[in-house]
Motif scaffolding. Structure first.
Motif, PDB file in Angstrom:
ATOM      1  N   ILE A  82     -38.847 -17.033  39.204  1.00  0.00           N
ATOM      2  CA  ILE A  82     -38.426 -15.634  39.311  1.00  0.00           C
ATOM      3  C   ILE A  82     -39.556 -14.711  38.880  1.00  0.00           C
ATOM      4  O   ILE A  82     -39.873 -13.719  39.542  1.00  0.00           O
ATOM      5  N   VAL A  83     -40.199 -15.066  37.751  1.00  0.00           N
ATOM      6  CA  VAL A  83     -41.252 -14.231  37.182  1.00  0.00           C
ATOM      7  C   VAL A  83     -42.410 -14.045  38.162  1.00  0.00           C
ATOM      8  O   VAL A  83     -42.847 -12.911  38.432  1.00  0.00           O
ATOM      9  N   GLN A  86     -41.828 -11.871  41.407  1.00  0.00           N
ATOM     10  CA  GLN A  86     -41.617 -10.456  41.090  1.00  0.00           C
ATOM     11  C   GLN A  86     -42.919  -9.792  40.655  1.00  0.00           C
ATOM     12  O   GLN A  86     -43.169  -8.627  40.977  1.00  0.00           O
ATOM     13  N   ILE A 316     -36.597  -9.797  32.779  1.00  0.00           N
ATOM     14  CA  ILE A 316     -36.321 -11.076  33.434  1.00  0.00           C
ATOM     15  C   ILE A 316     -36.052 -12.142  32.390  1.00  0.00           C
ATOM     16  O   ILE A 316     -35.120 -12.956  32.533  1.00  0.00           O
ATOM     17  N   GLU A 319     -32.542 -11.465  31.071  1.00  0.00           N
ATOM     18  CA  GLU A 319     -31.496 -11.736  32.059  1.00  0.00           C
ATOM     19  C   GLU A 319     -31.282 -13.223  32.287  1.00  0.00           C
ATOM     20  O   GLU A 319     -30.209 -13.637  32.743  1.00  0.00           O
ATOM     21  N   ASN A 320     -32.285 -14.025  31.960  1.00  0.00           N
ATOM     22  CA  ASN A 320     -32.178 -15.461  32.163  1.00  0.00           C
ATOM     23  C   ASN A 320     -31.897 -16.209  30.866  1.00  0.00           C
ATOM     24  O   ASN A 320     -32.136 -17.418  30.773  1.00  0.00           O
TER      25      ASN A 320
END
Length: 371
Positions: A82-83, A86, A316, A319-320
């Motif tokens: 994800i990181v 983004q 992020i 959120e994770n």
């Protein structure tokens, strides 16, 4: 073997590895060298800037570098996946990501440094490995307004925390009533926890930190040894924090002595009957962090990434289910807690001794098969 001896031993292997892969070493500073590098000139220039002026200059320099970035990290794959996209979307930087466990990240970084090969631009991993790399003189100086927001107890000279692992007891709410919820670390020595408590096999950093804390409180070594012996009596010793939380959720035992809070919260959020609130204080906290390599071939992109990781990237992380080093609103996630930071230098200097002592302590418990 000391980490300095390990570096020397790994150097030859690193040269063979790089030559075998057909790589051509790019000159980087030798470990411990004081000779300034081109990357350090960029770090010095940008370190004096803030806000839009800083970002604009970094974007300009990153474009001149070819908009490339090499990151070595031990960040969980699902979060790294994800990181990185983004960050790429936000900056246009093309990231080459190498992900492995923290020891492998350390070994590769030291091998390449010994071989004079400029591989990573940024390394992001656990505190002990970061401190070893820093002690070898491989990191450049990173200054920023984002770094200044990190809790003062976790300010290190050559690297910056990006996330925290927080140790705290966790319990199965179906098995543990209010009368058995621990309120202090010493509560875990109560005979009522015999047979329902679990410890993790590798938590010698937690053990070392608490042991040192109890000494500072005035307890004798004999008293502390007895306390831990009482904690371990009747305990189940598990391997791996994630598997340990799964066993807790399934009711294999009632309490974990030192769970990572993010794993407990992740399980609780998915519906498992587990909790760790109110947290037992002082919590034991260990930083994971990032550093900019002095040998970086893309120093502006590296700095851009660390700026982003300590600002937008923290959302992020949160959120994770991980604990960011800075909350998205700029506040300190540890600000309301009494905290015992894991002493990273003590881990480097005395880690093997504490690991051996902890191994001896947990022999008193029931060893569970690896899950």
């Amino acid at each position: 073997m000391s980490h300095r001896s390990a570096l020397a031993a790994l150097g030859a292997a690193g040269l063979l590895l790089l030559s075998g892969c057909g790589g051509v070493p790019t000159a980087g500073p030798a470990p411990g060298s004081d000779q300034p590098t081109a990357a350090e000139a960029v770090y010095a220039e940008i370190g004096a800037l803030n806000g839009a002026e800083r970002r604009d200059r970094l974007m300009q320099l990153a474009a001149e570098e070819g908009k490339k970035l090499s990151i070595y990290t031990s960040l969980n794959a699902d979060i790294a996946d994800i990181v990185v996209p983004q960050f790429e979307q936000a900056t246009g930087i093309d990231v080459d990501l190498y992900r492995a466990d923290s020891e492998t990240v350390l070994q590769r970084t030291l091998q390449e440094a010994s071989a004079g090969f400029a591989g990573a631009d940024v390394v992001e991993t656990n505190a002990t490995q970061m401190a070893i790399i820093a002690e070898e003189g491989l990191f450049g100086t990173y200054r920023s307004e984002y770094r200044d927001k990190v809790n003062e107890q976790f300010h290190y000279d050559a690297w910056t925390p990006t996330r925290f692992n927080i140790f705290a007891p966790a319990w199965n709410t179906n098995l543990v009533g209010p009368n058995l919820v621990p309120h202090s670390w010493k509560d875990l020595a109560d005979p009522e926890y015999d047979g329902i408590l679990s410890l993790e096999v590798s938590d010698y950093d937690w053990y070392m930190t608490l042991y040192t804390h109890f000494r500072q409180e005035g307890m004798s070594d004999a008293e502390i040894d007895q306390l831990f012996a009482d904690i371990v009596k009747g305990a189940k010793v598990a391997k791996g924090h994630s598997g340990q939380v799964e066993l807790l959720s399934a009711g294999e035992f009632g309490v974990i002595a030192a769970s990572y809070t993010y794993l407990t919260e992740k399980a609780r959020s998915s519906g498992a009957p587990v909790d760790d609130k109110p947290l037992v204080e002082p919590v034991v906290a260990r930083a994971n962090g990032a550093g900019l390599l002095r040998s970086s071939q893309h120093p502006a992109a590296a700095m851009l990434f660390l700026d982003w990781m300590l600002s937008d990237g923290q959302k992020i992380i949160l959120e994770n289910g991980l604990t960011p080093s800075v909350m998205p609103d700029g506040s300190d996630p540890l600000g309301d807690l009494k905290v015992l930071p894991v002493d990273v230098q003590q881990l480097i200097d005395e880690g093997s001794q504490w690991s051996a002592r902890y191994d001896e302590v947990i022999r008193g418990g029931e060893q569970l098969p690896e899950r």
